[in-house]
Design a protein around this motif. Structure first.
Motif, PDB file in Angstrom:
ATOM      1  N   SER A  89      75.295  42.849  44.221  1.00  0.00           N
ATOM      2  CA  SER A  89      74.164  42.277  44.960  1.00  0.00           C
ATOM      3  C   SER A  89      72.877  42.272  44.158  1.00  0.00           C
ATOM      4  N   GLN A 118      69.585  36.222  49.810  1.00  0.00           N
ATOM      5  CA  GLN A 118      70.627  37.011  50.450  1.00  0.00           C
ATOM      6  C   GLN A 118      69.992  37.938  51.475  1.00  0.00           C
ATOM      7  N   GLN A 136      76.064  27.100  46.608  1.00  0.00           N
ATOM      8  CA  GLN A 136      77.131  28.109  46.688  1.00  0.00           C
ATOM      9  C   GLN A 136      76.790  29.098  47.809  1.00  0.00           C
ATOM     10  N   ASN A 142      77.469  32.124  50.741  1.00  0.00           N
ATOM     11  CA  ASN A 142      78.122  33.429  50.681  1.00  0.00           C
ATOM     12  C   ASN A 142      78.043  34.090  52.054  1.00  0.00           C
ATOM     13  N   ARG A 185      79.788  37.705  53.949  1.00  0.00           N
ATOM     14  CA  ARG A 185      80.670  38.869  53.843  1.00  0.00           C
ATOM     15  C   ARG A 185      80.377  39.832  54.987  1.00  0.00           C
ATOM     16  N   ALA A 215      77.263  33.050  44.272  1.00  0.00           N
ATOM     17  CA  ALA A 215      76.042  33.087  45.067  1.00  0.00           C
ATOM     18  C   ALA A 215      74.967  33.949  44.419  1.00  0.00           C
ATOM     19  N   GLY A 225      81.479  35.364  42.673  1.00  0.00           N
ATOM     20  CA  GLY A 225      80.128  35.917  42.599  1.00  0.00           C
ATOM     21  C   GLY A 225      79.099  34.858  42.299  1.00  0.00           C
TER      22      GLY A 225
END
Length: 455
Positions: free
Chosen positions: A88, A417, A446, A448, A450, A193, A191
């Protein structure tokens, strides 16, 4: 085929002072074949090992043996609390990382006996490492391996070493002293993003040690049948109470592999490199890092050339290839709190490669800014901007040429993010996206998403 299984005896002597004013390292390598040179080197290594207790006793120094610790003796918290930064783009516990991450630590590197970074990556599960010949490697994640794996992002201290000409990495030119590597973080899985479009299958981030952790003098070297000779010299010193400097120089001369009939293959190579790193604590909240590297190598390559007169039959030709280059990176970081920090990084990279079929001269300038802050008690937000300009000049041949021999490429990027804590210490949702604009396909997005559940 390459000569394998060279036994190596490593002797470590550490001074009891902290930080140690010097550290010595001796490597003795030899092939298992019945030859005089190998027997002499192996005998010298055994004598050095037997003489070690006497040396330690006379110098009143503790002997640090490279015996691996039992994994069962380590508490689970120690393994889960290992720090990673590549998932991250922030420091976090390995247990909190929303990705399949494997960390190769400095202890792993020291005990591995490996002498190259591709050989170290063999320890990481899910990473395919193949040696094409004595001076070329193919490294990939999630299969589809080849010398130029276009779906893998490789970084060194945040600097991308991915070349856009053939979409891959020249692993033979990445010869950082292994003693200076703090850890290697390997992420298996997407990965993009965080790190860009080519980080589809994974990310490999090589993180070097802080200059303050490498004080004193370190010497390392060895020789053998496959590795004719290699040596590293490093010197670290304090510039002031809040700044440190590290200098290093390295040279490797690796012998050729062996063909099926036992003859030497045309793939020997040598590489000389050097560099520095300076770390400074400017204020209680500001840190600054300045580092750079230079390398110059020579390789023997064999090419299959095809002609219009006889297109079905290749003409085998052996030639010497060269590569050289250098880079300079500067990074400033300000830490306002545990959840609020700012980072600004810039680097310039220059490389020259001259092969029989093509030559390349490339200059790259990269700027990267990121800011992390908390929004309330349950949101951790990270955003950033980036710009990269890469200009190359190529030289073609009768075998290969480019329609645009000179070209500059612009790459603009922005990412965001948001890490949302749904249930404290139980459930975390991560949402984000990266937007890039390149000169070929325009705007690319892109996304992301999770979810982390901690039972």
């Amino acid at each position: 085929m390459n000569r394998l299984a060279e036994p190596r005896i490593t002797l470590y002597v550490n001074n009891i002072k902290s930080p140690p004013p010097w550290r010595g390292r001796v490597r003795v390598g030899g092939s298992l074949r019945n030859n005089t040179c190998s027997r002499v080197l192996l005998s010298a290594g055994m004598l050095a090992l037997l003489a070690t207790p006497v040396l330690a006793a006379e110098a009143d120094l503790p002997l640090v043996m490279a015996t691996p610790e039992k994994l069962s003796e380590l508490p689970l918290e120690t393994l889960l609390n290992m720090e990673v930064t590549s998932v991250s783009r922030k420091s976090q516990r390995l247990a909190d990382a929303a990705a399949a991450v494997f960390v190769i630590s400095q202890d792993d590197i020291r005990r591995s006996g490996a002498t190259t970074i591709p050989d170290l990556l063999r320890m990481a599960p899910g990473v395919q490492v193949a040696r094409i010949d004595a001076n070329k490697w193919a490294v990939s994640i999630r299969g589809i391996n080849g010398r130029f794996a276009s779906k893998l992002q490789v970084l060194k201290d945040g600097r991308s070493i991915y070349t856009p000409l053939f979409s891959g990495v020249y692993w033979e030119a990445l010869d950082t002293p292994l003693e200076d590597i703090e850890r290697i973080e390997v992420i298996r899985g997407p990965g993009a993003a965080m790190w860009g479009a080519n980080a589809v299958n994974g990310v490999i981030n090589i993180i070097t040690r802080h200059a303050g952790d490498t004080q004193g003098i370190m010497l390392s070297g060895g020789a053998g049948s496959t590795e004719k000779g290699f040596g590293t010299a490093r010197f670290g010193t304090k510039l002031s109470d809040s700044s440190s400097l590290r200098l290093y120089g390295k040279y490797v001369d690796k012998g050729p592999g062996v063909t099926a009939d036992g003859a030497d293959a045309p793939d020997g190579w040598n590489l000389a490199s050097g560099g520095f790193r300076m770390d400074a604590q400017l204020t209680s909240s500001d840190t600054f890092t300045l580092q750079g590297d230079y390398f110059n190598g020579r390789y023997t390559d064999q090419f299959n050339l095809y002609t219009m007169q006889n297109p079905g039959v290749p003409v085998v030709q052996t030639a010497n290839s060269t590569s050289a280059g250098g880079n300079l990176l500067a990074r400033w970081q300000r830490t306002l709190s545990d959840t609020d920090n700012i980072s600004l990084q810039a680097y310039f990279d220059h490389s020259e490669r001259d092969f029989l079929i093509i030559g390349e001269n490339r200059n790259t300038l990269d700027l990267d800014f990121q800011h992390r802050f908390s929004l309330g008690s349950r949101q951790d937000i990270l955003w950033g901007l980036g710009y990269r300009y890469s200009y190359d000049r190529t030289r073609g041949s009768q075998t290969l040429s480019l329609t645009l021999p000179n070209q500059g490429l612009n790459l603009y990027s922005a990412f965001l993010q948001d890490e949302i804590t749904l249930l404290p210490e139980k459930l975390v949702l991560i949402l984000g996206a990266r937007v890039e604009h390149n000169d070929y396909t325009g705007i690319e997005i892109q996304p992301n998403g999770r979810l982390i559940w901690t039972p």
